[in-house]
Structure formats: C-alpha cells, structure tokens
Design a protein around this motif. Structure first.
Motif, PDB file in Angstrom:
ATOM      1  N   LEU A   1       8.938 -21.113  -6.035  1.00 21.30           N
ATOM      2  CA  LEU A   1       7.646 -21.541  -6.557  1.00 21.30           C
ATOM      3  C   LEU A   1       6.538 -21.308  -5.520  1.00 21.30           C
ATOM      4  CD1 LEU A   1       6.212 -22.720  -8.956  1.00 21.30           C
ATOM      5  CD2 LEU A   1       6.832 -25.013  -8.185  1.00 21.30           C
ATOM      6  N   LEU A   2       6.841 -21.545  -4.238  1.00 15.23           N
ATOM      7  CA  LEU A   2       5.858 -21.272  -3.190  1.00 15.23           C
ATOM      8  C   LEU A   2       5.528 -19.786  -3.103  1.00 15.23           C
ATOM      9  CD1 LEU A   2       6.911 -23.602  -0.228  1.00 15.23           C
ATOM     10  CD2 LEU A   2       4.682 -23.504  -1.316  1.00 15.23           C
ATOM     11  N   GLU A   3       6.526 -18.949  -3.278  1.00 13.11           N
ATOM     12  CA  GLU A   3       6.282 -17.506  -3.258  1.00 13.11           C
ATOM     13  C   GLU A   3       5.383 -17.094  -4.422  1.00 13.11           C
ATOM     14  OE1 GLU A   3       8.718 -13.260  -2.938  1.00 13.11           O
ATOM     15  OE2 GLU A   3       9.817 -15.153  -3.153  1.00 13.11           O
ATOM     16  N   LEU A   4       5.593 -17.722  -5.576  1.00 10.72           N
ATOM     17  CA  LEU A   4       4.746 -17.440  -6.729  1.00 10.72           C
ATOM     18  C   LEU A   4       3.309 -17.880  -6.457  1.00 10.72           C
ATOM     19  CD1 LEU A   4       4.235 -16.601  -9.663  1.00 10.72           C
ATOM     20  CD2 LEU A   4       5.059 -18.871 -10.372  1.00 10.72           C
ATOM     21  N   ILE A   5       3.139 -19.061  -5.869  1.00 10.49           N
ATOM     22  CA  ILE A   5       1.802 -19.561  -5.562  1.00 10.49           C
ATOM     23  C   ILE A   5       1.093 -18.613  -4.587  1.00 10.49           C
ATOM     24  CG2 ILE A   5       0.525 -21.427  -4.438  1.00 10.49           C
ATOM     25  CD1 ILE A   5       2.724 -23.339  -5.479  1.00 10.49           C
ATOM     26  N   THR A   6       1.813 -18.171  -3.553  1.00 13.29           N
ATOM     27  CA  THR A   6       1.230 -17.245  -2.589  1.00 13.29           C
ATOM     28  C   THR A   6       0.767 -15.964  -3.268  1.00 13.29           C
ATOM     29  OG1 THR A   6       2.664 -18.120  -0.846  1.00 13.29           O
ATOM     30  CG2 THR A   6       1.643 -15.980  -0.447  1.00 13.29           C
ATOM     31  N   THR A   7       1.597 -15.434  -4.144  1.00 14.38           N
ATOM     32  CA  THR A   7       1.257 -14.193  -4.845  1.00 14.38           C
ATOM     33  C   THR A   7       0.041 -14.395  -5.744  1.00 14.38           C
ATOM     34  OG1 THR A   7       3.595 -13.574  -4.817  1.00 14.38           O
ATOM     35  CG2 THR A   7       2.163 -12.340  -6.301  1.00 14.38           C
ATOM     36  N   GLN A   8      -0.018 -15.531  -6.431  1.00 15.24           N
ATOM     37  CA  GLN A   8      -1.167 -15.805  -7.294  1.00 15.24           C
ATOM     38  C   GLN A   8      -2.450 -15.946  -6.480  1.00 15.24           C
ATOM     39  OE1 GLN A   8       0.607 -19.212  -9.209  1.00 15.24           O
ATOM     40  NE2 GLN A   8       0.990 -18.080 -11.105  1.00 15.24           N
ATOM     41  N   LEU A   9      -2.355 -16.529  -5.295  1.00 21.43           N
ATOM     42  CA  LEU A   9      -3.524 -16.615  -4.419  1.00 21.43           C
ATOM     43  C   LEU A   9      -3.981 -15.226  -3.995  1.00 21.43           C
ATOM     44  CD1 LEU A   9      -2.572 -19.651  -2.162  1.00 21.43           C
ATOM     45  CD2 LEU A   9      -4.532 -19.509  -3.691  1.00 21.43           C
ATOM     46  N   GLN A  10      -3.037 -14.377  -3.659  1.00 21.11           N
ATOM     47  CA  GLN A  10      -3.380 -13.017  -3.276  1.00 21.11           C
ATOM     48  C   GLN A  10      -4.035 -12.262  -4.426  1.00 21.11           C
ATOM     49  OE1 GLN A  10       0.538 -11.879  -2.010  1.00 21.11           O
ATOM     50  NE2 GLN A  10       0.132 -12.311   0.145  1.00 21.11           N
ATOM     51  N   GLN A  11      -3.680 -12.627  -5.650  1.00 20.70           N
ATOM     52  CA  GLN A  11      -4.280 -12.017  -6.828  1.00 20.70           C
ATOM     53  C   GLN A  11      -5.619 -12.660  -7.191  1.00 20.70           C
ATOM     54  OE1 GLN A  11      -2.858  -9.341  -8.961  1.00 20.70           O
ATOM     55  NE2 GLN A  11      -2.015  -9.119  -6.912  1.00 20.70           N
ATOM     56  N   GLY A  12      -5.959 -13.765  -6.505  1.00 18.81           N
ATOM     57  CA  GLY A  12      -7.221 -14.447  -6.786  1.00 18.81           C
ATOM     58  C   GLY A  12      -7.162 -15.416  -7.950  1.00 18.81           C
ATOM     59  N   ASP A  13      -5.957 -15.738  -8.412  1.00 19.46           N
ATOM     60  CA  ASP A  13      -5.800 -16.653  -9.552  1.00 19.46           C
ATOM     61  C   ASP A  13      -5.639 -18.073  -9.022  1.00 19.46           C
ATOM     62  OD1 ASP A  13      -5.313 -17.911 -11.937  1.00 19.46           O
ATOM     63  OD2 ASP A  13      -3.754 -16.513 -12.608  1.00 19.46           O
ATOM     64  N   LEU A  14      -6.757 -18.697  -8.639  1.00 11.63           N
ATOM     65  CA  LEU A  14      -6.722 -20.030  -8.037  1.00 11.63           C
ATOM     66  C   LEU A  14      -6.208 -21.093  -9.002  1.00 11.63           C
ATOM     67  CD1 LEU A  14     -10.040 -20.189  -5.968  1.00 11.63           C
ATOM     68  CD2 LEU A  14      -7.797 -19.382  -5.272  1.00 11.63           C
TER      69      LEU A  14
ATOM     70  N   LEU B   4       1.087 -25.611  -7.809  1.00 13.14           N
ATOM     71  CA  LEU B   4       1.143 -26.475  -6.635  1.00 13.14           C
ATOM     72  C   LEU B   4       1.268 -27.941  -7.044  1.00 13.14           C
ATOM     73  CD1 LEU B   4       1.095 -26.502  -3.578  1.00 13.14           C
ATOM     74  CD2 LEU B   4      -1.391 -26.557  -3.656  1.00 13.14           C
ATOM     75  N   GLN B   5       0.610 -28.312  -8.132  1.00 13.38           N
ATOM     76  CA  GLN B   5       0.740 -29.675  -8.633  1.00 13.38           C
ATOM     77  C   GLN B   5       2.184 -29.965  -9.037  1.00 13.38           C
ATOM     78  OE1 GLN B   5      -1.805 -30.980  -7.339  1.00 13.38           O
ATOM     79  NE2 GLN B   5      -2.662 -32.053  -9.086  1.00 13.38           N
ATOM     80  N   THR B   6       2.864 -28.970  -9.595  1.00 12.53           N
ATOM     81  CA  THR B   6       4.286 -29.133  -9.936  1.00 12.53           C
ATOM     82  C   THR B   6       5.105 -29.394  -8.674  1.00 12.53           C
ATOM     83  OG1 THR B   6       4.046 -27.664 -11.837  1.00 12.53           O
ATOM     84  CG2 THR B   6       6.275 -28.008 -10.994  1.00 12.53           C
TER      85      THR B   6
ATOM     86  N   GLN C  59       8.019 -15.356 -12.196  1.00  8.23           N
ATOM     87  CA  GLN C  59       8.038 -16.312 -13.302  1.00  8.23           C
ATOM     88  C   GLN C  59       9.356 -16.236 -14.074  1.00  8.23           C
ATOM     89  OE1 GLN C  59       4.330 -15.168 -15.190  1.00  8.23           O
ATOM     90  NE2 GLN C  59       3.251 -16.915 -14.298  1.00  8.23           N
ATOM     91  N   ARG C  60       9.889 -15.014 -14.215  1.00 10.47           N
ATOM     92  CA  ARG C  60      11.186 -14.866 -14.883  1.00 10.47           C
ATOM     93  C   ARG C  60      12.296 -15.543 -14.081  1.00 10.47           C
ATOM     94  NH1 ARG C  60      10.549  -8.413 -16.375  1.00 10.47           N
ATOM     95  NH2 ARG C  60       9.198  -8.695 -18.222  1.00 10.47           N
ATOM     96  N   LYS C  61      12.258 -15.392 -12.768  1.00 11.06           N
ATOM     97  CA  LYS C  61      13.252 -16.049 -11.925  1.00 11.06           C
ATOM     98  C   LYS C  61      13.138 -17.566 -12.018  1.00 11.06           C
ATOM     99  CE  LYS C  61      13.612 -12.351  -8.450  1.00 11.06           C
ATOM    100  NZ  LYS C  61      13.394 -11.993  -7.021  1.00 11.06           N
ATOM    101  N   LEU C  62      11.892 -18.048 -12.081  1.00  9.24           N
ATOM    102  CA  LEU C  62      11.696 -19.494 -12.183  1.00  9.24           C
ATOM    103  C   LEU C  62      12.189 -20.055 -13.509  1.00  9.24           C
ATOM    104  CD1 LEU C  62       8.242 -20.023 -10.453  1.00  9.24           C
ATOM    105  CD2 LEU C  62      10.365 -21.193  -9.876  1.00  9.24           C
ATOM    106  N   ASP C  63      12.179 -19.244 -14.550  1.00 10.92           N
ATOM    107  CA  ASP C  63      12.744 -19.688 -15.821  1.00 10.92           C
ATOM    108  C   ASP C  63      14.230 -20.005 -15.668  1.00 10.92           C
ATOM    109  OD1 ASP C  63      10.319 -19.446 -17.077  1.00 10.92           O
ATOM    110  OD2 ASP C  63      10.711 -17.424 -17.842  1.00 10.92           O
ATOM    111  N   ARG C  64      14.886 -19.254 -14.779  1.00 10.81           N
ATOM    112  CA  ARG C  64      16.317 -19.480 -14.545  1.00 10.81           C
ATOM    113  C   ARG C  64      16.556 -20.544 -13.477  1.00 10.81           C
ATOM    114  NH1 ARG C  64      16.038 -13.811 -14.277  1.00 10.81           N
ATOM    115  NH2 ARG C  64      16.528 -13.901 -12.035  1.00 10.81           N
ATOM    116  N   LEU C  65      15.630 -20.635 -12.507  1.00 11.76           N
ATOM    117  CA  LEU C  65      15.784 -21.581 -11.390  1.00 11.76           C
ATOM    118  C   LEU C  65      14.514 -22.416 -11.256  1.00 11.76           C
ATOM    119  CD1 LEU C  65      17.255 -19.007  -8.844  1.00 11.76           C
ATOM    120  CD2 LEU C  65      18.565 -20.753 -10.073  1.00 11.76           C
TER     121      LEU C  65
END
Length: 286
Positions: A66-79, A86-88, A53-59
């Motif tokens: 953003l896809l890497e963040l989504i994958t990580t959130q899925l692995q954490q169970g944060d649907l 993903l909507q973004t 999320q910090r990297k995304l603030d810069r980029l």
C-alpha cells in the motif's frame, strides 16, 4: 511540491537516511532539484498503479504494498488517491505516527492548512518534542502568515531539549539530539527574513559543538545562509570545514552541493523563474 512527501514515504518504507533531510529540514523543500517526468515515465507510472491495485486486491492487508502504491500515486500527482489510501494505512496501524504525519503533509501540500494544523496539533499533543511534527507545524504556521507563532514554537522546543543536556559535563549528551531543534529555529528565523539572527544562532551552535566533537550540521546551515546572501566563497569554505567532520554519506552529499554552487559562478545571468502554478485541488477530508 510532492517530493518532500515522497522522501518521507521512502523513509517509512526503507528506514533510509537521506543526507539532505538528515542535515537540514529546509533542504528537501527549497534546495532539492525537481524531478522531471517524461510522458513515457507518466504512462509507466499509470500502469504501475494498475498493477499495484491488482496486487492489493489479492493482498489487501500488505502495508508495504500500500505504501508503494501511495508513493507511485504521489509521483503521478494524484494527491487525493494517495491521501485516501494513506487514511486506510492509518486505520490499520494507528500506532505508527508517521502515517499521521504524512496525511498532515498531504493536507498541507493540497492547501488545506487549517486541517493540516489540526491534525499536527493532535499528534504533537501526544509527542510534543517530535522533530518531524514540529518542522511540519512550523511550516504550516509560516504558510498561514503566522511567523511569530512559528518562531515561538521552535524556540520553546529548542529550550526544552537544551535543558536535557548536562551543563556540568560537556561531554555528556541528553537523551535528545538538540542540534536539529536549533537548526529548526534558525530555519524559521531565516524564513522570516531574520537572516542575521539565524546566523548568530548558528554561530553559537558551532561554538558549542566545538567543545565536544565538531558537528557539521550548523556549519552546513551557515554555509547555506552565506550562499543565499551571495557570499559563495565563504559558503564554500564552510562546506569544506563541514566536510572534515561529516560521515561518508554527508561528505558525498556535500561534494554534490559544492559542485552545484561552483557551477553558479560560471553561469550567465538567467531569466526570472516561471510563475509557480496554482494550488492543486483541496483534498476531501472525512
């Protein structure tokens, strides 16, 4: 539950070919070992989310990040967080239909079947022969208790792509690989409990493929049906035949599957599996 979505995301990220998904659509959902996350892995995943999320603030316009963040959130169970991000992505890249597919899959995974169906229908209206969309739509219909509609959808797609082949030249293929559509129809029949009808279709597909170069995929599907009926010897024979016609990736995956099935013969009777937890909270849709 999230594993199939994570695999789809990895396909978008890396363009990879995963043998389980490549061979049969139902493997990712029903025959893939569950991932076990330790407490330490959970903490590490949370920290990774913060760092991404910090990297995304810069980029903010970096889709791979953003896809890497989504994958990580899925692995954490944060649907919910994964769906929102993903909507973004969908807004930034409306031409990439896979993001719409993933959003629909997340809706399905969260129990919002009606919303998932509507989104999948919109995508199929643009691309009616899209195999990934057809698979998801059939699965949604099955989960909604509409197996007849699912079978009709799969059967119509199978007939359409078969009509693209050239019957006067058995060596010539149409522009679409028809085999996965036949596997989808067989899978729907299997899911409906019509195992004999599924097996008969696969037998026809195996016979058709032998007129050209034998395709291992119907053989693997038939092996799974036989294994499901408890005929492990026949299943292993079919896997061995499929192995003779597969590429290196498929052969490696088949060897793993064959060893797993062999181990089942030596296991003592196991206790019934635990009750599946309840459906996660529904996603908030716009």
């Amino acid at each position: 539950m999230q594993r199939a979505v994570i695999l789809l995301l990895r396909g978008v990220l890396f363009g990879g070919s995963y043998a389980g998904i490549f061979v049969l659509g139902w493997l990712a959902a029903s025959d893939t070992p569950a991932e076990v996350a330790s407490a330490a892995a959970g903490t590490a995943g949370q920290q990774k989310v913060v760092n991404l999320q910090r990297k995304l603030d810069r980029l903010p316009d970096d889709p791979e990040l953003l896809l890497e963040l989504i994958t990580t959130q899925l692995q954490q169970g944060d649907l919910q967080a994964a769906y929102d991000h993903l909507q973004t992505l969908r807004q930034q890249h409306p031409q990439r239909w896979r993001f719409g597919l993933l959003a629909a899959e997340l809706l399905r995974a969260s129990g919002e079947l009606a919303a998932a169906e509507q989104q999948t229908q919109r995508l199929l209206a643009v691309d009616p022969d899209n195999l990934s969309l057809l698979r998801l739509y059939c699965r949604i219909l099955l989960e909604q208790g509409e197996p007849a509609r699912a079978e009709a959808l799969a059967a119509a797609a199978w007939q359409r792509v078969r009509s693209m082949e050239k019957p006067d030249n058995p060596e010539a293929l149409g522009t679409v690989d028809a085999v996965p559509y036949g596997l989808l129809l067989a899978d729907v029949r299997r899911s409906r409990g019509e195992v004999d009808a599924a097996d008969q279709l696969l037998e026809q597909m195996i016979d058709r493929s032998k007129r050209r170069r034998t395709d291992p995929r119907p053989l693997i599907a038939q092996a799974m049906l036989r294994q499901g009926k408890g005929d492990l010897e026949a299943a292993q024979q079919l896997l061995a035949e499929a192995r003779q016609h597969g590429d290196s990736t498929t052969i490696q995956w088949l060897d793993i599957l064959s060893r797993r099935w062999s181990l089942e013969l030596t296991r003592a009777p196991m206790q019934p599996p635990p009750q599946i937890p309840g459906t996660p909270p529904a996603l908030t849709t716009p």
